[in-house]
Design an enzyme around this catalytic site. Sequence first.
Site, short mmCIF file in Angstrom:
data_model
loop_
_atom_site.label_atom_id
_atom_site.label_comp_id
_atom_site.label_asym_id
_atom_site.label_seq_id
_atom_site.Cartn_x
_atom_site.Cartn_y
_atom_site.Cartn_z
N LYS A 18 0.84 -1.20 0.00
CA LYS A 18 0.00 0.00 0.00
C LYS A 18 0.88 1.26 0.00
O LYS A 18 2.08 1.18 0.32
CB LYS A 18 -0.91 -0.01 1.24
CG LYS A 18 -0.17 0.04 2.57
CD LYS A 18 -1.11 -0.25 3.74
CE LYS A 18 -0.35 -0.20 5.06
NZ LYS A 18 -1.21 -0.61 6.21
N ARG B 262 -10.95 0.13 14.21
CA ARG B 262 -10.58 0.93 13.05
C ARG B 262 -11.30 0.38 11.82
O ARG B 262 -12.16 1.03 11.27
CB ARG B 262 -9.06 0.92 12.87
CG ARG B 262 -8.56 1.87 11.81
CD ARG B 262 -7.06 1.82 11.63
NE ARG B 262 -6.60 0.55 11.06
CZ ARG B 262 -5.39 0.35 10.58
NH1 ARG B 262 -4.50 1.32 10.62
NH2 ARG B 262 -5.05 -0.82 10.08
N TYR C 298 16.66 30.31 9.08
CA TYR C 298 15.42 30.93 9.56
C TYR C 298 15.40 31.00 11.08
O TYR C 298 15.76 30.04 11.77
CB TYR C 298 14.20 30.11 9.11
CG TYR C 298 13.82 30.30 7.67
CD1 TYR C 298 13.50 31.56 7.17
CD2 TYR C 298 13.77 29.21 6.82
CE1 TYR C 298 13.14 31.72 5.83
CE2 TYR C 298 13.40 29.36 5.49
CZ TYR C 298 13.08 30.62 4.99
OH TYR C 298 12.72 30.77 3.69
N MET D 55 12.40 24.40 3.28
CA MET D 55 11.66 23.58 2.32
C MET D 55 12.59 22.78 1.41
O MET D 55 12.35 21.61 1.13
CB MET D 55 10.74 24.46 1.46
CG MET D 55 9.83 23.67 0.55
SD MET D 55 8.83 24.70 -0.53
CE MET D 55 7.78 25.53 0.63
#
Length: 345
Positions: free
Chosen positions: A33, A128, A242, A290
């Site tokens: 998956k 679930r 940053y 990023m």
Amino acid sequence: MSTGRLTIDLDAVVANWRALDGMTQCKTAAVVKANAYGLGAENVAKALFKAGARKFFVAVAEEAAVIRQALGQGPEILVFSGHMRGDTDMIRELNLIPMLNAIDQMAQHFETLPGHPFGIQLDTGMNRLGMEPQEWAAVAELVLDQGPVLVMSHLACADEPDHPMNPHQLDVFRQLTDGINVPRSLAATGGILLGPDYHFDLTRPGIGLYGGHPFEQATPVIEIDLPVVQVRDLAAGEVVGYGNSWQAERPSKIATVSGGYADGIFRAFSDRVMLFHGDQPCPLVGRVSMDLLTVDITDLAETPDRLTLVGPHQSVDDLAKAGKTIGYEVLTQLGARYGRRTYGK
Ligand SMILES: *Cc1c(COP(=O)(O)O)cnc(C)c1O
């Protein structure tokens, strides 16, 4: 080339499947998956098919198309989410086996595709997916008449071997399925490691194939290395990145490396992981952005062209720990920007 390189070793995936298969007396499927946990479902499925795998699990019917295309009609492709409205054509055309999870899915399946193979998923406490014990009690006789090919359930705590939920779910699964004449499956990777009581007729490993915890003896499957874009010298007291979150305490050499959170290198790794030049660790300093990382290479004797994020000295699970997450999430978030190099069978 300025993107990172993600190397995927299919021989290692095969070795892991064989090792997990060798721990049981029963059959071993492969869970592919989410594009084989981000590593490429087509290549992984082909390699495992060559190695002998004949049953492949996906989460949703859409994921099966590429696998059916790659493997042809022979192998079984089973769908955890069952038979949802809108899936009928895909289930028929791709010849999929839905694991029916609820009574409305059964109605959908028997009405639209009478005689088409199906399996049943039971809920044994995870709450679930799967039919509740009372639902199962109401329909078991009718459903068993239709000849399901598999009855399965899923363990919630299998990566904690001593968790009392494991024997509890085993007991519930037995109560719901003992005496039925249908193959049964309970164990994913963690369940295989819990021992023979959990194996039944078929196991369904995913993460273990891809080299992840809790299969600690796994052969590592991936490496990630990232090109150095630029190198600069900092005086003591200068800051990086940053938020100025890192400050040089000594004259330092900083490498700016191509790769960032858009590549699945989470911001949460900031200041918490290393990159490696051969065997030498270089701390990731300042915030992950990023597209870029900043790495302290002050202690290297030379300036490297590339640095290794995942390799012999730092695993996917090491990264996961640093990011307070799990290897599954790291793998599935690796992203589309890498130059991917897949080798092996
Ligand atoms: C994802 C999944 C698996 C595989 O689990 P791993 O822990 O990756 O081995 C097996 N069964 C079900 C129902 C799943 O959702």
